[in-house]
Design a protein around this motif. Structure first.
Motif, PDB file in Angstrom:
ATOM      1  N   VAL A  29       0.857  -1.186   0.000  1.00 17.65           N
ATOM      2  CA  VAL A  29       0.000   0.000   0.000  1.00 17.65           C
ATOM      3  C   VAL A  29       0.893   1.237   0.000  1.00 17.65           C
ATOM      4  CG1 VAL A  29      -1.684   1.332   1.329  1.00 17.65           C
ATOM      5  CG2 VAL A  29      -1.878  -1.155   1.214  1.00 17.65           C
ATOM      6  N   ASN A  30       0.709   2.061  -1.002  1.00 19.10           N
ATOM      7  CA  ASN A  30       1.434   3.324  -1.045  1.00 19.10           C
ATOM      8  C   ASN A  30       0.519   4.385  -0.485  1.00 19.10           C
ATOM      9  OD1 ASN A  30       3.703   2.243  -2.337  1.00 19.10           O
ATOM     10  ND2 ASN A  30       2.715   2.385  -4.326  1.00 19.10           N
ATOM     11  N   GLY A  31       0.919   4.958   0.602  1.00 14.53           N
ATOM     12  CA  GLY A  31       0.076   5.970   1.214  1.00 14.53           C
ATOM     13  C   GLY A  31       0.317   6.054   2.690  1.00 14.53           C
ATOM     14  N   LYS A  32      -0.519   6.825   3.343  1.00 10.86           N
ATOM     15  CA  LYS A  32      -0.317   7.077   4.760  1.00 10.86           C
ATOM     16  C   LYS A  32      -1.138   6.177   5.667  1.00 10.86           C
ATOM     17  CE  LYS A  32      -3.571  10.894   4.621  1.00 10.86           C
ATOM     18  NZ  LYS A  32      -3.852  12.254   4.994  1.00 10.86           N
ATOM     19  N   GLY A  33      -1.821   5.194   5.106  1.00 13.30           N
ATOM     20  CA  GLY A  33      -2.595   4.282   5.933  1.00 13.30           C
ATOM     21  C   GLY A  33      -3.479   3.375   5.100  1.00 13.30           C
ATOM     22  N   LEU A  34      -4.409   2.720   5.770  1.00 15.58           N
ATOM     23  CA  LEU A  34      -5.302   1.759   5.123  1.00 15.58           C
ATOM     24  C   LEU A  34      -6.681   2.361   4.886  1.00 15.58           C
ATOM     25  CD1 LEU A  34      -4.644  -1.502   7.189  1.00 15.58           C
ATOM     26  CD2 LEU A  34      -3.821  -0.983   4.883  1.00 15.58           C
ATOM     27  N   ASN A  62     -15.020  -1.847  12.575  1.00 18.28           N
ATOM     28  CA  ASN A  62     -14.829  -0.689  13.443  1.00 18.28           C
ATOM     29  C   ASN A  62     -14.041   0.433  12.767  1.00 18.28           C
ATOM     30  OD1 ASN A  62     -15.903  -1.595  16.238  1.00 18.28           O
ATOM     31  ND2 ASN A  62     -14.762  -3.340  15.440  1.00 18.28           N
ATOM     32  N   PHE A  63     -14.034   0.418  11.446  1.00 20.44           N
ATOM     33  CA  PHE A  63     -13.257   1.379  10.673  1.00 20.44           C
ATOM     34  C   PHE A  63     -13.552   2.819  11.093  1.00 20.44           C
ATOM     35  CE2 PHE A  63     -12.066   4.017   7.099  1.00 20.44           C
ATOM     36  CZ  PHE A  63     -10.872   3.461   6.692  1.00 20.44           C
ATOM     37  N   GLY A  64     -14.814   3.179  11.183  1.00 20.82           N
ATOM     38  CA  GLY A  64     -15.205   4.545  11.524  1.00 20.82           C
ATOM     39  C   GLY A  64     -14.772   4.975  12.914  1.00 20.82           C
ATOM     40  N   LYS A  65     -14.729   4.045  13.858  1.00 20.37           N
ATOM     41  CA  LYS A  65     -14.282   4.363  15.214  1.00 20.37           C
ATOM     42  C   LYS A  65     -12.771   4.599  15.266  1.00 20.37           C
ATOM     43  CE  LYS A  65     -17.773   1.498  17.459  1.00 20.37           C
ATOM     44  NZ  LYS A  65     -17.977   0.264  18.231  1.00 20.37           N
ATOM     45  N   ILE A  66     -12.044   3.862  14.437  1.00 19.80           N
ATOM     46  CA  ILE A  66     -10.586   3.967  14.440  1.00 19.80           C
ATOM     47  C   ILE A  66     -10.135   5.186  13.630  1.00 19.80           C
ATOM     48  CG2 ILE A  66      -8.422   2.777  13.907  1.00 19.80           C
ATOM     49  CD1 ILE A  66     -10.058   0.108  14.157  1.00 19.80           C
ATOM     50  N   ASP A  67     -10.811   5.453  12.513  1.00 22.51           N
ATOM     51  CA  ASP A  67     -10.495   6.601  11.651  1.00 22.51           C
ATOM     52  C   ASP A  67     -11.074   7.873  12.274  1.00 22.51           C
ATOM     53  OD1 ASP A  67      -9.898   8.329   9.552  1.00 22.51           O
ATOM     54  OD2 ASP A  67     -11.601   7.670   8.336  1.00 22.51           O
ATOM     55  N   LYS A  68     -10.371   8.397  13.275  1.00 21.18           N
ATOM     56  CA  LYS A  68     -10.881   9.528  14.058  1.00 21.18           C
ATOM     57  C   LYS A  68     -11.064  10.805  13.248  1.00 21.18           C
ATOM     58  CE  LYS A  68     -11.520   8.097  18.245  1.00 21.18           C
ATOM     59  NZ  LYS A  68     -12.835   8.018  18.784  1.00 21.18           N
ATOM     60  N   ASP A  69     -10.187  11.061  12.274  1.00 17.32           N
ATOM     61  CA  ASP A  69     -10.321  12.318  11.533  1.00 17.32           C
ATOM     62  C   ASP A  69     -11.294  12.210  10.361  1.00 17.32           C
ATOM     63  OD1 ASP A  69      -8.829  10.927   9.638  1.00 17.32           O
ATOM     64  OD2 ASP A  69      -7.052  12.204   9.820  1.00 17.32           O
ATOM     65  N   GLY A  70     -11.810  11.003  10.119  1.00 21.43           N
ATOM     66  CA  GLY A  70     -12.836  10.818   9.093  1.00 21.43           C
ATOM     67  C   GLY A  70     -12.368  11.003   7.666  1.00 21.43           C
ATOM     68  N   GLY A  72     -11.165   8.683   5.762  1.00 21.27           N
ATOM     69  CA  GLY A  72     -11.272   7.437   4.999  1.00 21.27           C
ATOM     70  C   GLY A  72     -10.007   6.602   5.028  1.00 21.27           C
ATOM     71  N   ILE A  73      -9.079   6.950   5.927  1.00 21.31           N
ATOM     72  CA  ILE A  73      -7.812   6.227   6.050  1.00 21.31           C
ATOM     73  C   ILE A  73      -7.517   6.015   7.529  1.00 21.31           C
ATOM     74  CG2 ILE A  73      -5.306   6.349   5.681  1.00 21.31           C
ATOM     75  CD1 ILE A  73      -5.901   8.101   3.226  1.00 21.31           C
ATOM     76  N   ILE A  74      -7.143   4.780   7.873  1.00 17.53           N
ATOM     77  CA  ILE A  74      -6.643   4.515   9.222  1.00 17.53           C
ATOM     78  C   ILE A  74      -5.133   4.643   9.157  1.00 17.53           C
ATOM     79  CG2 ILE A  74      -6.364   2.840  11.080  1.00 17.53           C
ATOM     80  CD1 ILE A  74      -8.982   1.549  10.268  1.00 17.53           C
ATOM     81  N   SER A  75      -4.617   5.709   9.754  1.00 20.22           N
ATOM     82  CA  SER A  75      -3.171   5.907   9.794  1.00 20.22           C
ATOM     83  C   SER A  75      -2.593   5.078  10.941  1.00 20.22           C
ATOM     84  CB  SER A  75      -2.831   7.387  10.002  1.00 20.22           C
ATOM     85  OG  SER A  75      -3.254   7.790  11.296  1.00 20.22           O
ATOM     86  N   LYS A  76      -1.277   4.899  10.910  1.00 19.22           N
ATOM     87  CA  LYS A  76      -0.659   4.146  12.006  1.00 19.22           C
ATOM     88  C   LYS A  76      -0.830   4.889  13.324  1.00 19.22           C
ATOM     89  CE  LYS A  76       4.036   5.831  11.390  1.00 19.22           C
ATOM     90  NZ  LYS A  76       5.416   5.509  11.198  1.00 19.22           N
ATOM     91  N   GLU A  77      -0.867   6.230  13.283  1.00 22.44           N
ATOM     92  CA  GLU A  77      -1.089   7.013  14.496  1.00 22.44           C
ATOM     93  C   GLU A  77      -2.498   6.808  15.046  1.00 22.44           C
ATOM     94  OE1 GLU A  77       2.229   8.588  12.197  1.00 22.44           O
ATOM     95  OE2 GLU A  77       0.130   8.379  11.604  1.00 22.44           O
ATOM     96  N   GLN A  80      -2.574   3.387  16.590  1.00 24.04           N
ATOM     97  CA  GLN A  80      -1.837   3.436  17.858  1.00 24.04           C
ATOM     98  C   GLN A  80      -2.680   4.087  18.945  1.00 24.04           C
ATOM     99  OE1 GLN A  80       1.404   2.195  18.462  1.00 24.04           O
ATOM    100  NE2 GLN A  80       0.826   2.572  20.576  1.00 24.04           N
ATOM    101  N   ALA A  81      -3.342   5.185  18.629  1.00 23.20           N
ATOM    102  CA  ALA A  81      -4.201   5.866  19.608  1.00 23.20           C
ATOM    103  C   ALA A  81      -5.354   4.954  20.029  1.00 23.20           C
ATOM    104  CB  ALA A  81      -4.744   7.173  19.030  1.00 23.20           C
ATOM    105  N   TYR A  82      -5.929   4.230  19.081  1.00 24.34           N
ATOM    106  CA  TYR A  82      -7.041   3.324  19.368  1.00 24.34           C
ATOM    107  C   TYR A  82      -6.593   2.189  20.298  1.00 24.34           C
ATOM    108  CZ  TYR A  82     -11.178   0.438  18.524  1.00 24.34           C
ATOM    109  OH  TYR A  82     -12.323  -0.313  18.676  1.00 24.34           O
ATOM    110  N   THR A  83      -5.441   1.581  19.988  1.00 25.37           N
ATOM    111  CA  THR A  83      -4.962   0.472  20.817  1.00 25.37           C
ATOM    112  C   THR A  83      -4.463   0.969  22.178  1.00 25.37           C
ATOM    113  OG1 THR A  83      -2.798   0.472  19.706  1.00 25.37           O
ATOM    114  CG2 THR A  83      -4.472  -1.077  18.886  1.00 25.37           C
ATOM    115  N   ASN A  84      -3.902   2.175  22.233  1.00 26.57           N
ATOM    116  CA  ASN A  84      -3.516   2.750  23.526  1.00 26.57           C
ATOM    117  C   ASN A  84      -4.745   2.946  24.400  1.00 26.57           C
ATOM    118  OD1 ASN A  84      -0.802   2.832  22.947  1.00 26.57           O
ATOM    119  ND2 ASN A  84      -0.771   5.009  22.438  1.00 26.57           N
ATOM    120  N   ASN A  85      -5.831   3.394  23.789  1.00 29.96           N
ATOM    121  CA  ASN A  85      -7.079   3.570  24.526  1.00 29.96           C
ATOM    122  C   ASN A  85      -7.601   2.228  25.045  1.00 29.96           C
ATOM    123  OD1 ASN A  85      -9.310   5.074  25.557  1.00 29.96           O
ATOM    124  ND2 ASN A  85     -10.528   4.313  23.854  1.00 29.96           N
ATOM    125  N   MET A  86      -7.463   1.187  24.242  1.00 31.54           N
ATOM    126  CA  MET A  86      -7.855  -0.153  24.699  1.00 31.54           C
ATOM    127  C   MET A  86      -7.016  -0.563  25.904  1.00 31.54           C
ATOM    128  SD  MET A  86      -8.104  -2.492  21.323  1.00 31.54           S
ATOM    129  CE  MET A  86      -9.698  -3.052  20.806  1.00 31.54           C
TER     130      MET A  86
END
Length: 174
Positions: A29-34, A62-70, A72-77, A80-86
């Motif tokens: 994947v070329n880009g800043k996330g999935l 849970n794509f929408g919950k993880i993609d906080k900025d909306g 359409g991309i889940i960045s590694k940040e 990371q924020a989602y799993t830190n919250n878990m």
């Protein structure tokens, strides 16, 4: 004596499973996330044998919950924020069922105990359990068991090295 529980393996399994699948899905994947499409239709470069579809399904559901900025991309940040919250905020009953019933990693006895006692373990009633709440579960029972087993043992002084006024007679000048 009652066995204390340690839920660290549950949290490790959930978080590492999500992070590992994210990393595998990022292959090619070329880009800043999935994107959601990257998750549901992995590129041909992805070794599909390495994917665990439980975690892949969780990412897509849970794509929408993880993609906080909306965007359409889940960045590694964002992941990371989602799993830190878990890790700090705890896991829900559903997250435990979805992320910890996999074919590797966690003792099913631990998971079954946690799930069967979820409402008792969730001491603050927030609908999530933390590793601290899991570890605290059963301590009250352990204390009562110790009181029953050792009823005659009481502490009379503060220490064997320091006397308190209750431990000695006070001399008076007459």
């Amino acid at each position: 004596m009652a066995n204390r529980l340690n839920g660290a393996s549950l949290f490790t399994q959930a978080i590492n499973g999500l992070a590992s699948n994210y990393a595998y899905l990022m292959t090619g994947v070329n880009g800043k996330g999935l994107t959601l499409d990257n998750i549901t239709n992995p590129s041909d470069d992805v070794d599909k044998k390495q994917l665990n579809y439980v975690f892949t399904n969780y990412l897509s559901t849970n794509f929408g919950k993880i993609d906080k900025d909306g965007d359409g991309i889940i960045s590694k940040e964002e992941l990371q924020a989602y799993t830190n919250n878990m890790s700090t905020g705890g896991l829900t009953y559903q997250q435990l069922c979805e992320l910890c019933y996999t074919s590797y990693g966690t003792s099913s006895t631990l998971l079954e105990t946690v799930l069967n006692n979820f409402s008792k373990i969730d001491a603050n009633g927030d609908g999530k359990i933390t590793n601290q709440e899991i570890a605290a579960f059963g301590i009250g029972e352990e204390i009562e068991e110790m009181k029953d087993n050792y009823p005659k043992h009481t502490v009379k002084g503060m220490s064997i090295f320091y006397e308190t006024s209750a431990d000695k007679e006070v001399e008076t000048d007459e």
